[in-house]
Write a protein that holds these residues in place. Structure first.
Motif, short mmCIF file in Angstrom:
data_model
loop_
_atom_site.label_atom_id
_atom_site.label_comp_id
_atom_site.label_asym_id
_atom_site.label_seq_id
_atom_site.Cartn_x
_atom_site.Cartn_y
_atom_site.Cartn_z
N GLU A 87 0.91 -1.22 -0.08
CA GLU A 87 -0.08 -0.09 -0.10
C GLU A 87 0.81 1.36 0.04
O GLU A 87 0.56 2.02 -0.59
CB GLU A 87 -0.96 0.14 1.13
N LEU A 88 2.05 1.10 0.76
CA LEU A 88 2.75 2.49 0.72
C LEU A 88 3.51 2.83 -0.50
O LEU A 88 3.41 4.00 -1.04
CB LEU A 88 3.94 2.13 1.78
N VAL A 89 3.92 1.62 -1.18
CA VAL A 89 4.64 1.79 -2.48
C VAL A 89 3.80 2.46 -3.53
O VAL A 89 3.99 3.38 -4.35
CB VAL A 89 5.36 0.69 -2.93
N HIS A 90 2.36 1.79 -3.57
CA HIS A 90 1.38 2.10 -4.51
C HIS A 90 1.02 3.54 -4.30
O HIS A 90 0.61 4.11 -5.20
CB HIS A 90 0.39 1.22 -4.44
N ALA A 91 0.95 3.70 -2.88
CA ALA A 91 0.20 5.40 -2.64
C ALA A 91 1.40 6.16 -3.13
O ALA A 91 0.97 7.36 -3.81
CB ALA A 91 0.10 5.37 -1.07
N ARG A 92 2.65 5.98 -2.97
CA ARG A 92 3.67 7.00 -3.17
C ARG A 92 3.75 7.05 -4.74
O ARG A 92 3.92 8.03 -5.17
CB ARG A 92 5.06 6.44 -2.95
N TRP A 93 3.44 5.89 -5.58
CA TRP A 93 3.75 6.12 -7.03
C TRP A 93 2.46 6.85 -7.49
O TRP A 93 2.44 7.66 -8.45
CB TRP A 93 3.73 4.82 -7.58
N ALA A 94 1.24 6.71 -6.78
CA ALA A 94 0.10 7.26 -7.25
C ALA A 94 0.06 8.84 -6.86
O ALA A 94 -0.22 9.75 -7.86
CB ALA A 94 -1.17 6.89 -6.34
N MET A 95 0.81 9.17 -5.76
CA MET A 95 0.90 10.80 -5.60
C MET A 95 1.80 11.44 -6.60
O MET A 95 1.72 12.51 -7.11
CB MET A 95 1.64 10.73 -4.22
N LEU A 96 2.80 10.74 -6.91
CA LEU A 96 3.75 11.23 -8.14
C LEU A 96 2.92 11.17 -9.38
O LEU A 96 3.20 12.23 -9.99
CB LEU A 96 4.93 10.27 -8.01
N GLY A 97 2.34 10.28 -9.69
CA GLY A 97 1.70 10.14 -10.97
C GLY A 97 0.53 11.29 -11.08
O GLY A 97 0.58 11.96 -12.00
N VAL A 98 -0.21 11.27 -10.02
CA VAL A 98 -1.39 12.59 -10.16
C VAL A 98 -0.65 13.85 -10.21
O VAL A 98 -1.16 14.68 -11.04
CB VAL A 98 -2.17 12.24 -8.71
#
Length: 267
Positions: A87-98
């Motif tokens: 969850e942490l990794v996906h959350a960080r990638w999603a914040m960068l992506g958005v």
């Protein structure tokens, strides 16, 4: 003399009785007091809905834990640790992506973010770069990082030292937080910062998925789609886009045909 001895014995007996009485009252009062504290702590904890009971394994020790696990996926403690890292990794990638999608649309509004990764749309000096070579390097580098992350999961703290320049170490107070803190934010309330990060990350994961589905349905970036909706709220909204899909069935990238699909029902 006998009178004085009898008087002293009576006083000692009363003191002993009083002490025993105090200890008895304390023994009775102690558990009641602790029970009140536990009940109060449970009442003060924020859960995903009012009057719900969190599973026993979601005890609030993890940042962002609101007792939500309807499928019981976290009942296995080993799996729960891995789910948190995922969850942490996906959350960080999603914040960068958005952030990347929004900044790109503001800076380069003429480039549609859904097609920004095509070789012809990349900025110099990467325009028309060999995508096969790029993907190969990306796989190697990401594989290296993921192996390190897996090693830290299996043996916490085992990858804190630089593998090349020995002696260079980073602090790793908790799994998933490898000591990168150039502005020393973690010196304050670390748990509060962890909670903010995971909450923003969860929101970013939902937002990025919404960006993708919206782009597939409308062929527009999020800012352009928002502008169109504000200009015509009743004519440009989600109900009007059901059954539409702007994604082609396939695309040719440097001689390789890649099949595509649409997450939004529209084919």
């Amino acid at each position: 003399g006998t009178f004085r001895l009898d008087k002293m014995a009576a006083i000692a007996q009363r003191a002993t009785f009083a002490g025993a009485n105090v200890r008895a009252r304390s023994a009775v009062r102690g558990p009641v007091s602790r029970t009140r504290v536990v009940v109060q702590a449970s009442a003060d904890r924020k859960l995903w809905a009012p009057n719900v009971v969190a599973p026993s394994y979601l005890n609030g020790s993890m940042a962002g834990d609101y007792g939500w696990d309807p499928l019981g996926l976290g009942a296995d403690p080993v799996a729960l640790r891995w789910y948190r890292q995922s969850e942490l990794v996906h959350a960080r990638w999603a914040m960068l992506g958005v952030a990347g999608v929004l900044v790109q649309e503001i800076v380069k509004p003429d480039v549609y973010f859904y097609e920004a990764g095509l070789p012809q749309n990349l900025p110099e000096p990467f325009k028309n770069v060999n995508m096969g070579g790029l993907l190969a390097w990306e796989f190697i580098l990401m594989h290296f990082v993921e192996v390190l992350r897996w090693s830290d999961y299996k043996n916490f703290g085992s990858v804190n030292e630089d593998p090349i320049f020995k002696g260079n170490k980073v602090s790793n107070p908790e799994m998933g937080y490898p000591g990168f803190d150039p502005l020393s934010f973690s010196k304050g309330n670390f748990k509060e910062l962890q909670t903010k990060e995971i909450k923003n990350g969860r929101l970013a994961m939902i937002a990025y998925m919404a960006f993708i589905i919206q782009a597939q349905a409308t062929g527009k970036g999020p800012i352009a789609a928002l502008g169109a909706h504000l200009a015509n709220p009743f004519g440009d909204n989600i109900s009007k886009n059901i059954g539409t899909c702007t994604v082609p069935s396939s695309i040719d990238v440097q001689g390789v045909t890649i099949p595509l699909t649409c997450l939004w029902p529209g084919h």
